[in-house]
Write an enzyme that holds these catalytic residues in place. Structure first.
Site, short mmCIF file in Angstrom:
data_model
loop_
_atom_site.label_atom_id
_atom_site.label_comp_id
_atom_site.label_asym_id
_atom_site.label_seq_id
_atom_site.Cartn_x
_atom_site.Cartn_y
_atom_site.Cartn_z
N HIS A 113 -10.36 -6.09 -2.55
CA HIS A 113 -9.33 -6.46 -1.84
C HIS A 113 -9.17 -6.69 -0.18
O HIS A 113 -9.93 -5.79 0.69
CB HIS A 113 -8.18 -4.94 -1.91
N PHE A 114 -8.19 -7.20 0.44
CA PHE A 114 -8.10 -7.04 1.84
C PHE A 114 -6.82 -6.70 2.78
O PHE A 114 -6.07 -6.32 1.33
CB PHE A 114 -8.04 -8.91 2.08
N HIS A 115 -6.96 -5.60 3.41
CA HIS A 115 -4.94 -5.14 4.08
C HIS A 115 -4.85 -6.12 4.85
O HIS A 115 -5.31 -6.28 5.80
CB HIS A 115 -6.13 -3.60 4.77
N ASP A 133 1.20 -0.52 -0.27
CA ASP A 133 -0.03 0.05 -0.02
C ASP A 133 0.86 1.63 -0.04
O ASP A 133 1.62 1.55 0.88
CB ASP A 133 -0.19 -0.29 0.90
N GLN A 172 -14.07 2.20 1.84
CA GLN A 172 -13.79 1.68 0.62
C GLN A 172 -13.71 2.58 -0.30
O GLN A 172 -13.87 3.57 -0.93
CB GLN A 172 -14.19 1.02 0.09
P1 5GP Z 1 -9.65 0.68 0.75
O1 5GP Z 1 -9.42 2.65 0.92
O2 5GP Z 1 -10.12 0.68 -0.98
O3 5GP Z 1 -9.99 0.37 1.61
O4 5GP Z 1 -8.50 0.54 0.31
C1 5GP Z 1 -7.67 1.23 -0.54
C2 5GP Z 1 -6.01 1.08 -0.61
O5 5GP Z 1 -4.89 1.54 -1.82
C3 5GP Z 1 -5.71 2.58 0.95
O6 5GP Z 1 -4.91 1.93 1.83
C4 5GP Z 1 -4.62 3.62 -0.51
O7 5GP Z 1 -3.61 3.89 0.57
C5 5GP Z 1 -4.19 2.18 -1.85
N1 5GP Z 1 -3.83 3.14 -2.65
C6 5GP Z 1 -4.42 4.15 -2.99
N2 5GP Z 1 -3.73 4.30 -4.12
C7 5GP Z 1 -2.84 3.77 -4.18
C8 5GP Z 1 -1.72 3.13 -5.29
O8 5GP Z 1 -1.80 3.85 -6.55
N3 5GP Z 1 -0.58 2.33 -5.35
C9 5GP Z 1 -1.28 1.82 -4.30
N4 5GP Z 1 -0.11 0.86 -4.18
N5 5GP Z 1 -1.93 1.40 -3.52
C10 5GP Z 1 -3.07 3.10 -3.67
#
Ligand code: 5GP
Length: 145
Positions: free
Chosen positions: A107-109, A37, A101
């Site tokens: 996706h999983f963190h 991330d 989200q």
């Molecule tokens: P969500 O918020 O959908 O659960 O998780 C998306 C994740 O993607 C976030 O933790 C954010 O930091 C990460 N993220 C956002 N843009 C990018 C990117 O360009 N590359 C990577 N590797 N991670 C990203």
């Protein structure tokens, strides 16, 4: 974006999967892709996604694809434990914008936790240094079994 809707084939993670955008890749097999991330909430924060499924969230995903994906999450969590020796590992997953989200490809963190180090809020971590992320990806990748 709500819980309902169409999968956008040009979402950020789809583009990373197609190699159109760079990432610090940790692991890839026929079904699963894992990468760092870029706004990590802790050292070693990584993301695990399905390569095959076009599910936007946990509610959409085909059970067989989810089973493969969660097995991948376990594999990467074990590798992160071996590589980084955290005191704990948080696994999180968000469904719909109101839940936090921001990228609508399931996706999983995996977020390593170190002692009582405070955890920045979701999506509140600052941008990581690209060289550090690449080094972390390599360290974790070396422990994938
Ligand atoms: P969500 O918020 O959908 O659960 O998780 C998306 C994740 O993607 C976030 O933790 C954010 O930091 C990460 N993220 C956002 N843009 C990018 C990117 O360009 N590359 C990577 N590797 N991670 C990203």
């Amino acid at each position: 974006m709500s819980l309902d809707g169409e999968y956008d084939p040009d979402n950020l993670f789809a583009r990373i999967l197609r190699g159109e955008l760079p990432c610090a890749k940790v692991y890839e097999d026929a079904d699963v892709f894992a990468f760092m991330d870029i706004f990590p909430q802790s050292r070693g924060h990584l993301l695990v996604i399905s390569k095959a499924s076009h599910a936007r969230n946990l509610l959409d995903v085909e059970p067989a694809a989810l089973a493969t994906l969660i097995a991948g999450v376990q594999r990467l969590a074990r590798a992160a434990r071996a590589a980084l020796k955290p005191d704990g590992l948080m696994v999180s997953q968000f469904n719909g914008a109101p839940a936090g989200q921001t990228v609508f490809h399931l996706h999983f963190h995996i977020i390593p936790r170190y002692g009582h180090e405070p955890l920045p809020g979701h999506a509140e971590g600052g941008p990581a240094n690209a060289d550090e992320l690449a080094a972390l990806a390599k360290t974790i990748a070396a422990e994938v079994s």
